[in-house]
Design a protein around this motif. Structure first.
Motif, PDB file in Angstrom:
ATOM      1  N   ALA A 257       0.826  -1.209   0.000  1.00 10.90           N
ATOM      2  CA  ALA A 257       0.000   0.000   0.000  1.00 10.90           C
ATOM      3  C   ALA A 257       0.864   1.264   0.000  1.00 10.90           C
ATOM      4  N   VAL A 258       1.915   1.277   0.832  1.00 12.54           N
ATOM      5  CA  VAL A 258       2.742   2.499   0.933  1.00 12.54           C
ATOM      6  C   VAL A 258       3.441   2.794  -0.393  1.00 12.54           C
ATOM      7  N   SER A 259       3.697   1.754  -1.168  1.00  9.36           N
ATOM      8  CA  SER A 259       4.406   1.940  -2.444  1.00  9.36           C
ATOM      9  C   SER A 259       3.438   2.054  -3.613  1.00  9.36           C
ATOM     10  N   GLY A 260       2.142   2.217  -3.313  1.00  5.37           N
ATOM     11  CA  GLY A 260       1.149   2.413  -4.372  1.00  5.37           C
ATOM     12  C   GLY A 260       1.041   1.211  -5.300  1.00  5.37           C
ATOM     13  N   TYR A 261       1.350   0.030  -4.817  1.00  6.85           N
ATOM     14  CA  TYR A 261       1.255  -1.225  -5.592  1.00  6.85           C
ATOM     15  C   TYR A 261       2.140  -1.217  -6.839  1.00  6.85           C
ATOM     16  N   VAL A 306      14.275 -10.128   1.022  1.00  8.26           N
ATOM     17  CA  VAL A 306      13.915 -10.253   2.438  1.00  8.26           C
ATOM     18  C   VAL A 306      14.033  -8.909   3.165  1.00  8.26           C
ATOM     19  N   VAL A 307      14.572  -7.919   2.453  1.00 12.20           N
ATOM     20  CA  VAL A 307      14.598  -6.545   2.978  1.00 12.20           C
ATOM     21  C   VAL A 307      14.217  -5.615   1.822  1.00 12.20           C
ATOM     22  N   CYS A 308      13.941  -4.329   2.183  1.00 15.42           N
ATOM     23  CA  CYS A 308      13.571  -3.354   1.151  1.00 15.42           C
ATOM     24  C   CYS A 308      14.816  -2.685   0.584  1.00 15.42           C
ATOM     25  N   THR A 309      14.819  -2.440  -0.709  1.00 14.84           N
ATOM     26  CA  THR A 309      15.911  -1.628  -1.256  1.00 14.84           C
ATOM     27  C   THR A 309      15.474  -0.165  -1.312  1.00 14.84           C
ATOM     28  N   ASP A 310      14.149   0.074  -1.368  1.00 15.52           N
ATOM     29  CA  ASP A 310      13.626   1.440  -1.293  1.00 15.52           C
ATOM     30  C   ASP A 310      13.242   1.739   0.150  1.00 15.52           C
ATOM     31  N   SER A 311      13.293   3.027   0.477  1.00 14.58           N
ATOM     32  CA  SER A 311      12.954   3.393   1.841  1.00 14.58           C
ATOM     33  C   SER A 311      11.535   3.937   1.932  1.00 14.58           C
ATOM     34  N   TRP A 312      10.832   3.593   3.008  1.00 12.79           N
ATOM     35  CA  TRP A 312       9.463   4.074   3.220  1.00 12.79           C
ATOM     36  C   TRP A 312       9.358   4.598   4.645  1.00 12.79           C
ATOM     37  N   PRO A 313       8.555   5.665   4.828  1.00 13.51           N
ATOM     38  CA  PRO A 313       8.444   6.224   6.189  1.00 13.51           C
ATOM     39  C   PRO A 313       7.818   5.217   7.162  1.00 13.51           C
ATOM     40  N   VAL A 314       8.516   5.003   8.263  1.00 15.39           N
ATOM     41  CA  VAL A 314       8.017   4.050   9.268  1.00 15.39           C
ATOM     42  C   VAL A 314       6.625   4.465   9.759  1.00 15.39           C
ATOM     43  N   ALA A 315       6.429   5.780   9.914  1.00 14.91           N
ATOM     44  CA  ALA A 315       5.124   6.250  10.426  1.00 14.91           C
ATOM     45  C   ALA A 315       4.001   5.846   9.479  1.00 14.91           C
ATOM     46  N   SER A 316       4.262   5.923   8.183  1.00 13.93           N
ATOM     47  CA  SER A 316       3.203   5.539   7.223  1.00 13.93           C
ATOM     48  C   SER A 316       2.935   4.046   7.307  1.00 13.93           C
ATOM     49  N   LEU A 317       4.007   3.271   7.395  1.00 13.24           N
ATOM     50  CA  LEU A 317       3.832   1.810   7.482  1.00 13.24           C
ATOM     51  C   LEU A 317       3.038   1.438   8.732  1.00 13.24           C
ATOM     52  N   ILE A 318       3.399   2.062   9.847  1.00 13.61           N
ATOM     53  CA  ILE A 318       2.709   1.788  11.113  1.00 13.61           C
ATOM     54  C   ILE A 318       1.233   2.186  11.009  1.00 13.61           C
ATOM     55  N   GLY A 319       0.993   3.345  10.372  1.00 14.79           N
ATOM     56  CA  GLY A 319      -0.397   3.823  10.201  1.00 14.79           C
ATOM     57  C   GLY A 319      -1.227   2.801   9.436  1.00 14.79           C
ATOM     58  N   ILE A 320      -0.635   2.223   8.393  1.00 18.51           N
ATOM     59  CA  ILE A 320      -1.378   1.226   7.598  1.00 18.51           C
ATOM     60  C   ILE A 320      -1.589  -0.045   8.425  1.00 18.51           C
ATOM     61  N   GLU A 353       8.359  -2.680  19.191  1.00 17.83           N
ATOM     62  CA  GLU A 353       8.998  -3.881  18.618  1.00 17.83           C
ATOM     63  C   GLU A 353       8.812  -3.908  17.102  1.00 17.83           C
ATOM     64  N   ILE A 354       7.630  -3.487  16.648  1.00 18.00           N
ATOM     65  CA  ILE A 354       7.370  -3.475  15.198  1.00 18.00           C
ATOM     66  C   ILE A 354       8.301  -2.445  14.542  1.00 18.00           C
ATOM     67  N   LYS A 355       8.415  -1.283  15.181  1.00 18.89           N
ATOM     68  CA  LYS A 355       9.282  -0.223  14.636  1.00 18.89           C
ATOM     69  C   LYS A 355      10.728  -0.703  14.560  1.00 18.89           C
ATOM     70  N   ARG A 356      11.119  -1.404  15.588  1.00 21.51           N
ATOM     71  CA  ARG A 356      12.491  -1.922  15.662  1.00 21.51           C
ATOM     72  C   ARG A 356      12.785  -2.847  14.475  1.00 21.51           C
ATOM     73  N   VAL A 357      11.826  -3.718  14.188  1.00 19.30           N
ATOM     74  CA  VAL A 357      12.014  -4.648  13.067  1.00 19.30           C
ATOM     75  C   VAL A 357      11.988  -3.888  11.739  1.00 19.30           C
ATOM     76  N   ASP A 364      17.267   3.176   4.424  1.00 24.93           N
ATOM     77  CA  ASP A 364      17.738   4.543   4.533  1.00 24.93           C
ATOM     78  C   ASP A 364      17.256   5.201   5.823  1.00 24.93           C
ATOM     79  N   ARG A 365      18.185   5.445   6.740  1.00 26.41           N
ATOM     80  CA  ARG A 365      17.835   5.983   8.047  1.00 26.41           C
ATOM     81  C   ARG A 365      17.095   7.320   7.955  1.00 26.41           C
ATOM     82  N   GLU A 366      17.439   8.158   6.953  1.00 26.04           N
ATOM     83  CA  GLU A 366      16.836   9.499   6.883  1.00 26.04           C
ATOM     84  C   GLU A 366      15.318   9.449   6.736  1.00 26.04           C
ATOM     85  N   MET A 367      14.819   8.397   6.081  1.00 25.70           N
ATOM     86  CA  MET A 367      13.380   8.324   5.816  1.00 25.70           C
ATOM     87  C   MET A 367      12.604   7.731   6.994  1.00 25.70           C
ATOM     88  N   LYS A 368      13.324   7.301   8.054  1.00 27.28           N
ATOM     89  CA  LYS A 368      12.656   6.422   9.010  1.00 27.28           C
ATOM     90  C   LYS A 368      11.748   7.039  10.087  1.00 27.28           C
TER      91      LYS A 368
END
Ligand SMILES: NC(=O)c1ccc[n+]([C@@H]2O[C@H](COP(=O)([O-])OP(=O)(O)OC[C@H]3O[C@@H](n4cnc5c(N)ncnc54)[C@H](O)[C@@H]3O)[C@@H](O)[C@H]2O)c1
Ligand SMILES: O=C(O)C(=O)C[C@@H](O)[C@H](O)[C@H](O)COP(=O)(O)O
Ligand SMILES: [Zn+2]
Length: 369
Positions: A257-261, A306-320, A353-357, A364-368
């Motif tokens: 969802a965060v990546s607009g599919y 198994v990990v993202c190569t693009d960065s997404w805001p943690v707040a948006s992911l958590i919101g979803i 714990e979710i944020k930690r994972v 990319d730390r800047e987007m987090k």
């Protein structure tokens, strides 16, 4: 041909798995008392239509059926209310009535969309799942049908079980490599949640699976469907056990969802999500590190991320994730791993714990923040 049965509360239905089954659809329909005076509508997408829709319609017409074809744009964007409205119009124009049957010919997108069309058209008509992707061994079984809402995946949907599932493994030969790998994510998921020996089998047959050897395809689709059918037969409407089929999906759906599919296939997102869930399991259930390592290793060995190569805001992911369908009273519910082949549903997972994972899955730390 192999056959499995899904035991529903109101009705059971078969899953036929074999080679060259597209041509057999007319006789399966007749076996299920669908007569030639019932109008059919094949719903498919722009990639699948030129490959298989003509073949299916020819077989149906030769057997005396009248079948229309509706083609939607390939891709997740077609799982929308607008597309549902468009298809409803197509069915009305073709004269479908309550005895008519919809045939969903394609991957999970077509299956979910055409299934929801069948669930809602004239308050519900029968449909048949004719999966053409590996991933659709999962989506075609169990009756979860839906379209997406701009705020997330599968928010508008129903439980509507198909009349039958006809899986022609010959269709898998034309699947693009990326989509094959994507389907492997849900195959591996079925092993990880329920059957360690299936995970071992997949590991041992990686080469023949990569080469899409017929016997390997048959076995992987059969065992994947068997696990899915077993779970759905015990809990058709996800009152409990069925939620284990959502392993990797809390994070995976949020990534889609965060990546607009547009960035991840469903299987890729779920692969990253399963790695995340395995890591959470270590923290919350004390699961052995080896289980986490093994989960990552098997996914990577099939070419999955198994990990993202693009960065997404943690707040948006958590919101979803807050709106995840498993969430209750604002509390996060995750499917976590005890072992390979053994998962459990864990309620009230702490947000930190979710944020930690998530920090470990994102580059990319800047987007987090
Ligand atoms: N209902 C469920 O229980 C369930 C389970 C798992 C996934 N899903 C849903 O399924 C969807 C993903 O399904 P998918 O991975 O099959 O995606 P998809 O339907 O988009 O198919 C993937 C791509 O492969 C193409 N394609 C399909 N069959 C082909 C073939 N035989 N040869 C060549 N190209 C072919 C399609 O046109 C598409 O471009 C997601 O929306 C997901 O949410 C639902
Ligand atoms: O059938 C199920 O139940 C699943 O969870 C299978 C999943 O692989 C699938 O992606 C499903 O569409 C997810 O359902 P949702 O309820 O989380 O939208
Ligand atoms: Zn899925």
């Amino acid at each position: 041909m192999k056959t499995l049965t899904v035991q529903g509360k109101e009705r059971s239905y078969p899953i036929y798995i074999g080679n060259g089954l597209l041509e057999k659809v007319p006789s399966f329909l007749k076996q299920h008392h669908i007569e030639t005076d019932c109008k059919l509508m094949i719903v498919t997408d722009t990639h699948v239509a030129p490959l298989y829709a003509g073949k299916l319609r020819d077989a149906l017409e030769q057997a005396g059926f009248q079948a229309g074809i509706s083609v939607v744009e390939a891709g997740e964007k077609s799982k929308s209310l607008q597309m549902l409205e468009h298809l409803t119009g197509e069915c009305l124009k073709f004269g479908l009535d309550r005895r008519s049957v919809i045939l969903a010919l394609g991957g999970g997108v077509v299956g979910d969309l055409a299934g929801f069309l069948a669930a809602s058209y004239m308050r519900g008509i029968p449909f048949v799942q004719i999966p053409t992707t590996l991933l659709a061994h999962d989506s075609s079984v169990g009756g979860k049908v839906a379209v997406n809402h701009p705020m997330g995946k599968n928010y508008i949907g129903a439980f509507h079980q198909p009349l039958m599932v006809v899986f022609d493994v010959a269709c898998l030969k034309t699947l693009p490599a990326r989509e094959w790998r994507s389907g492997m994510a849900e195959v591996i998921k079925h092993g990880l949640i329920r059957d360690a020996s299936f995970v071992e089998w997949l590991d041992e047959h990686r080469e023949s699976l990569d080469a899409r050897d017929h016997d390997a395809m048959m076995e992987s689709v059969y065992r994947g469907c068997q696990i899915k059918a077993d779970v759905v037969s015990q809990d058709e409407r996800e009152t409990g056990l069925r939620a284990i089929l959502n392993y990797g999906h809390t994070i995976g759906h949020a990534l889609e969802a965060v990546s607009g599919y547009q960035v991840y296939t469903h299987g890729e997102a779920i692969s990253i999500g399963m790695n995340g869930a395995a890591q959470l399991s270590e923290r919350l259930l004390g699961t052995n590190r080896e289980v986490i390592r093994e989960t990552g290793r098997i996914l990577k060995s099939f070419g999955l991320p198994v990990v993202c190569t693009d960065s997404w805001p943690v707040a948006s992911l958590i919101g979803i994730m807050k709106r995840d369908k498993k969430a209750q009273q604002g509390k996060y519910v995750f499917v976590l791993a005890r072992d390979i082949g053994n998962v459990e549903i864990v309620r009230d997972v702490p947000e930190e714990e979710i944020k930690r994972v998530l920090q470990r899955l994102l580059p990319d730390r800047e987007m987090k923040p």
